[in-house]
Design an enzyme around this catalytic site. Sequence first.
Site, PDB file in Angstrom:
ATOM      1  N   ASP A   1       0.851  -1.181   0.000  1.00  0.00           N
ATOM      2  CA  ASP A   1       0.000   0.000   0.000  1.00  0.00           C
ATOM      3  C   ASP A   1       0.892   1.238   0.000  1.00  0.00           C
ATOM      4  O   ASP A   1       1.794   1.360   0.837  1.00  0.00           O
ATOM      5  CB  ASP A   1      -0.917  -0.003   1.229  1.00  0.00           C
ATOM      6  N   LEU A   2       0.677   2.146  -0.958  1.00  0.00           N
ATOM      7  CA  LEU A   2       1.514   3.338  -1.066  1.00  0.00           C
ATOM      8  C   LEU A   2       1.235   4.285   0.097  1.00  0.00           C
ATOM      9  O   LEU A   2       0.082   4.499   0.480  1.00  0.00           O
ATOM     10  CB  LEU A   2       1.261   4.050  -2.391  1.00  0.00           C
TER      11      LEU A   2
ATOM     12  N   ASP B   1      -4.584   2.443  -4.269  1.00  0.00           N
ATOM     13  CA  ASP B   1      -3.122   2.374  -4.310  1.00  0.00           C
ATOM     14  C   ASP B   1      -2.621   1.069  -3.712  1.00  0.00           C
ATOM     15  O   ASP B   1      -1.526   1.009  -3.163  1.00  0.00           O
ATOM     16  CB  ASP B   1      -2.508   3.573  -3.571  1.00  0.00           C
TER      17      ASP B   1
END
Length: 605
Positions: A480-481, A523
Site C-alpha cells: 500500500d503506497l 493504491d
Amino acid sequence: MPVLNSDYLTQLGDHHRLVTSAVDGQRLQVRLQRFSGDEETGFIVHVEADSDDRCLQQRLTPLFESSLDGIAFIGTDGNYQLANPAFLDMLGRSADAVIGQPFTDFITADHLAGNTAELQRRLMAGEMDGLFEIHYNHADGHWVPASIRPVLITDADGNPEGVWSISRDSTLRNQLIESLTSSERRFRALFRNSLDAIAFWTENRQLRYANQACLDMTGYSREELSHLSFTDLLSPEWEDTALEFDRQLKERGYTDVIETDILRKDGEVVPISIRASAFRDNKGEVNGSWFILRDISGYKQALNQLRHSQNMLQQTNRMARIGGWEYDSLSKTFTFTDETYRILAIPQTYDRSLDSILKLFNPGSQKRLLHEVARTNDSGQPADFDVRLDGFEPARWLRISAQTAIDSSDRTYVVGAIQDISEFKARQRSLENDRDTFQHLAFHDPLTGLPNRLLLEDRFQQLSFTAQRRSGHVAILVIDLDDFKVINDQRGHPAGDALLRAIGDRLRNCVRQSDTVARLGGDEFIVLASLDSAEEVETIATKLFNELQLPIDWNGQQLNSHCSMGVAVYPHQGGDFNSLYEAADQAMYQAKAGGKNRYLAFVPS
C-alpha cells in the site's frame, strides 16, 4: 433394436430389471430378454408396466425402438446401458462399441471442462435438466452437433438410478417440396441460404447489437434503432402474442418460432418469423435477449410462384442478392443466373468451364470447391461451405450450397446457391475481437493492465496446488503506497495515475514470469510468488521494497513511491486465498501503524 454387448450378456442372465421409473403415476420397468441370432447375441429391450399398466408398455416400446431421435440410458456409473438405433446411427457405432462405455468417451473435450467426475455428479444430481447443445464424436472422426435433453430417473426413495438422454441431430434438414421442376429447386435453394437478421435487445428493450441484415430489413440506421424498443418495430397485432412470447422467454429461456409483421421505416409491412433466446450473465440473471428475424415474404411468395418463369426467378435473385448455379459433370461446365455473374464479378461472356471458374478463387478455395462439388455429385449428399475469391482486398468471401437434382430426362446434375458473405465475415471478426477485449477487461485492471482480484484468486489456486504437491510455499505481499492521497491532492490525478502505472511496471519487472502482480484498486498492489522455502520471502520482500524506494520521474518532476508492505506465507498463515490475504493485509496495517515505509511479516496475536 438396441443390443447390449457381450460383457453385459454374461452379467445379467436371462432377465434383468435395469430401470424403474414412473410416468403419470404409473410404475414402469425396462427389462432385457436374451436372444440369439445367426450373427449376434444380445438383449431385446422391453418397457413393461407393473400389473395394470400393460397398455402403457405397448405404447412406449415401439416409441423407443423407432424414434427418429437418439435415446440412450446412462447408469449411475456413467456408462451407457441402453441405446436405440437412432442413437447408434448418430455415433456411427455398433451397440457393442457403445454399451458399457462411459458417456464422456463420446463427447468433445470442451464439454468436460477438465473434470469428468464433476460432470457425472451434476448429471446424476439432476442439475443439468433442460435442453443443451453438444457435439458427439462420430466413428469416422467428425463431430456431430446435437440438441440433448437429460432426464434423471430416481427410485421410490429419490435415489438416482440413471439418466435418459434424448438427442436430436442438428444437421438434419427437411426438404420443403421433393418433386419440383429444375427452376423450382433452384428457387428453393436460393431462399434456404439467405442470411437472417440478428439483434440483441436488453431487458429494458434497448438495442445493443444489430447486424446489417437487420438494418436492411427495418430500413433504419443503427443510431435510429438504438432509440427504438423492439415493440416499436412490430405491428399492433403483436400485443396478442406478446404475453406468451415473454412467458416462454422467462420460463424456458427461448421461444417458439412466431410469425408476425414488422414495420419498416418507409411504412412497408414485412412479414417475418421471430425466435428469441434469453441471455444470462455469470450470475444467471437475464439481462437481454438475442432475436433472430427472418424475412419470410420471399418464402411465402415462393410457395405461390414456384411455376413462374425464369424472368421472375432472375428478379428475385437481384432482390435477394443471391445467385444460382448448376454444374454438368459430363461437359464440366457451369450455368449461372445473372446475380451469380455479379457476385463473381465476371461478364456473362466469361468461359464457364470448370478450369476457368476455379481460377477465380484462391488456391485453398479451389481445392475446397472442387472437392465439395465432386463429393455432392458422387454421393448425392448436400454441402454448404465458404470459399474466398482471389485478387480482392479486403477479402471477398462467398457461401456456396450444393445438392443434386434430376431433370425430366433423369439426368443428374448439381445445383446450388451462392451468396456474398464478406460483410458477415468482417462483422464476425469484429465480434470476436470485442469478445477478447471484454474478456481481458473482466480479469484485468483497466489503469495498469495488471490482473484484478478475479484473476489473482485463480492464479493463487494454481500456485497453491503446485506448492502442495511439491511441499513448497506461496508468498503473498500486500503493498500500500504511503501518502498517495497527498500526490493526488497536490499534483492532480494524472500524476497519481502515472505513479500507479509506474509502480505496476516496476513490480512486474522485479518478479519472475511465474509470479503474479495484481492491483485491487486504489493504491493497493499484491504480489504472489512461489517459494521453495519460506525463508525466500525475505529476499523477495527486500528486493521489492528497495525498488519502490526509488523516485519516479513524471513530466520532469520526481514522485516518491514509499510504501508499507505486509507479508504472509502459504500454508503457514493461511490455507486459502482469503485467509492468507487477511493475514498479509493485517501485517501491512501494522507496518503503517509503526511508522510507514517498511514491511512486516504476519505474526499471529
